[in-house]
Enzyme design. Structure first.
Site, PDB file in Angstrom:
ATOM      1  N   GLY A 155       1.035  -1.248  -0.058  1.00 22.05           N
ATOM      2  CA  GLY A 155       0.100  -0.040   0.118  1.00 22.05           C
ATOM      3  C   GLY A 155       0.903   1.322   0.030  1.00 22.05           C
ATOM      4  O   GLY A 155       2.189   0.918  -0.470  1.00 22.05           O
ATOM      5  N   ARG A 156       0.411   2.241   0.444  1.00 21.98           N
ATOM      6  CA  ARG A 156       1.187   3.564   0.490  1.00 21.98           C
ATOM      7  C   ARG A 156       2.519   3.364   1.333  1.00 21.98           C
ATOM      8  O   ARG A 156       3.628   3.899   0.524  1.00 21.98           O
ATOM      9  CB  ARG A 156       0.424   4.655   1.232  1.00 21.98           C
ATOM     10  N   ILE A 157       2.428   2.952   2.344  1.00 20.29           N
ATOM     11  CA  ILE A 157       3.731   2.654   3.134  1.00 20.29           C
ATOM     12  C   ILE A 157       4.665   1.667   2.643  1.00 20.29           C
ATOM     13  O   ILE A 157       5.860   2.131   2.430  1.00 20.29           O
ATOM     14  CB  ILE A 157       3.434   2.482   4.665  1.00 20.29           C
ATOM     15  N   THR A 236       6.643  -2.141  11.467  1.00 22.33           N
ATOM     16  CA  THR A 236       6.292  -0.832  12.016  1.00 22.33           C
ATOM     17  C   THR A 236       4.749  -0.635  11.491  1.00 22.33           C
ATOM     18  O   THR A 236       4.136   0.511  11.757  1.00 22.33           O
ATOM     19  CB  THR A 236       6.993   0.204  11.039  1.00 22.33           C
ATOM     20  N   ARG A 238       1.734  -2.972  12.981  1.00 30.85           N
ATOM     21  CA  ARG A 238       0.860  -3.365  14.244  1.00 30.85           C
ATOM     22  C   ARG A 238       1.490  -4.580  14.840  1.00 30.85           C
ATOM     23  O   ARG A 238       1.741  -5.556  14.158  1.00 30.85           O
ATOM     24  CB  ARG A 238      -0.824  -3.703  13.941  1.00 30.85           C
ATOM     25  N   GLU A 267       1.072  -2.555  24.223  1.00 27.79           N
ATOM     26  CA  GLU A 267       2.002  -1.263  24.536  1.00 27.79           C
ATOM     27  C   GLU A 267       1.545  -0.549  25.731  1.00 27.79           C
ATOM     28  O   GLU A 267       0.194  -0.336  25.813  1.00 27.79           O
ATOM     29  CB  GLU A 267       1.883  -0.446  23.340  1.00 27.79           C
ATOM     30  N   HIS A 286       6.701   2.856  19.526  1.00 28.66           N
ATOM     31  CA  HIS A 286       5.664   3.095  18.407  1.00 28.66           C
ATOM     32  C   HIS A 286       5.545   4.548  18.263  1.00 28.66           C
ATOM     33  O   HIS A 286       4.736   5.427  18.240  1.00 28.66           O
ATOM     34  CB  HIS A 286       4.141   2.952  19.263  1.00 28.66           C
TER      35      HIS A 286
END
Ligand code: DGY
Length: 319
Positions: A155-157, A236, A238, A267, A286
């Site tokens: 996707g975008r990342i 990076t 989930r 977390e 995070h």
């Protein structure tokens, strides 16, 4: 005046804009806002601004009598029960795009850190253990050039990571539910492979898929066992996509060489977590989207989504 609940204070500029328009209830105590308090405070509000650690489940949504908009300060919305919200016609706003570059930057940073042992060296010096200089075999890392980077999720990342990875001379492969066009693949210099080829053929595997029921513990011991013994895992996206217990087991059993993680199943993790005892693990709290510019933009979009949604207009980014 419409009422808004914020589960935490946003940037001052955003708070000022919100104060002019709405009656605000801002949670200031323990983070995340305790469930009982959330259930009580959400009852009469029209809008909610929340964060990725707030669990906005069916119970929360059903106890909201007037809620029209949920605006989350995150690209991920796995913490929101989207079907429950849709059933009540509640709109959901989120913050994609603006954090793509920051998250891709951190991914590359973690990769470099892990492979060149940057924070490991930092720990060594701080502990007073740097005794001799420039030994031929001292603290040797691994070159990125010529290695195979496997990107899970394009996707975008994922695409922003690929763009950066080109500069390091990495061979870039990917697996994604949706394959990009040939043109896009050529531009990014990436090769589509099957999931199992990605797992078995990568020197570095980086995860860029959303968390959902189907991706829960997708990376478990069975998968980690199939990875190259010399390979590194970077996450990076989930934390719950990786079975943390299995990851510790795999690192101990040396089925992979190391891991760099910005996200965790629970977390924050504490200093007694097993991962904190491992030298071949790099940990970040995070902070994928945590650059000043990006967090500012996220705040802008979060409040714009809320304002537009409450006006019955199209949000900038809605789920
Ligand atoms: C998000 O926005 O979902 C990210 O996890 C924040 O870093």
């Amino acid at each position: 005046m419409k009422r808004i609940l914020l589960t935490r204070k946003l940037h001052e500029f955003a708070m000022n804009q919100l104060r002019k328009k709405y009656e605000l209830t801002v949670h200031t105590g323990i983070i995340p806002m305790p469930k009982e308090l959330l259930l009580q405070k959400i009852k009469n509000v029209d809008g909610l601004i929340c964060f990725p650690y707030d669990i906005i489940d069916r119970k929360v949504i059903e106890s909201a009598r007037n809620l029209a908009v949920i605006s989350t300060y995150s690209v991920g919305y796995d913490h929101i029960d989207v079907s429950a919200a849709k059933e009540k016609n509640i709109k959901i706003g989120y913050t994609p795009n603006v954090l793509t570059n920051a998250t891709a930057d951190l991914t590359i940073g973690l990769m470099l850190d892990l492979m060149r042992r940057i924070t490991e060296g930092d720990r060594l010096i701080r502990a007073g253990n740097w005794k001799e200089i420039f030994g031929p075999h001292d603290y040797v890392g691994i070159d990125l050039e010529g290695k195979t980077l496997g990107i899970l999720g394009m996707g975008r990342i994922g695409q922003a990571v690929a763009k950066r990875a080109q500069a390091f001379g990495l061979n870039i492969t990917y697996y994604s539910r949706t394959r990009l066009t040939k043109n896009q693949e050529n531009k990014l210099g990436i090769k589509f492979v099957s999931f199992s080829d990605l797992i078995q053929g990568s020197d570095i595997l980086t995860i860029h898929i959303p968390y959902k029921k189907e991706t829960h513990h997708l990376i478990d011991f069975q998968i980690l066992k199939k990875m190259r013994k010399s390979s590194f895992l970077v996450n990076t996206s989930r934390g719950k996509i990786i079975d943390a217990k299995d990851l510790v087991r795999a690192l101990k059993a040396k089925t992979i060489a190391g891991a760099a993680l910005d996200v965790f199943e629970r977390e924050p993790i504490g200093k007694s977590h097993k991962l904190t005892k491992m030298e071949n693990v790099v940990l970040a709290p995070h902070v994928g989207s945590s650059s000043a510019e990006t967090r500012h933009k996220m705040a802008q979009i979060t409040i714009q989504n809320l304002i537009l949604g409450l006006q019955g207009r199209k949000m900038i980014y809605s789920v």
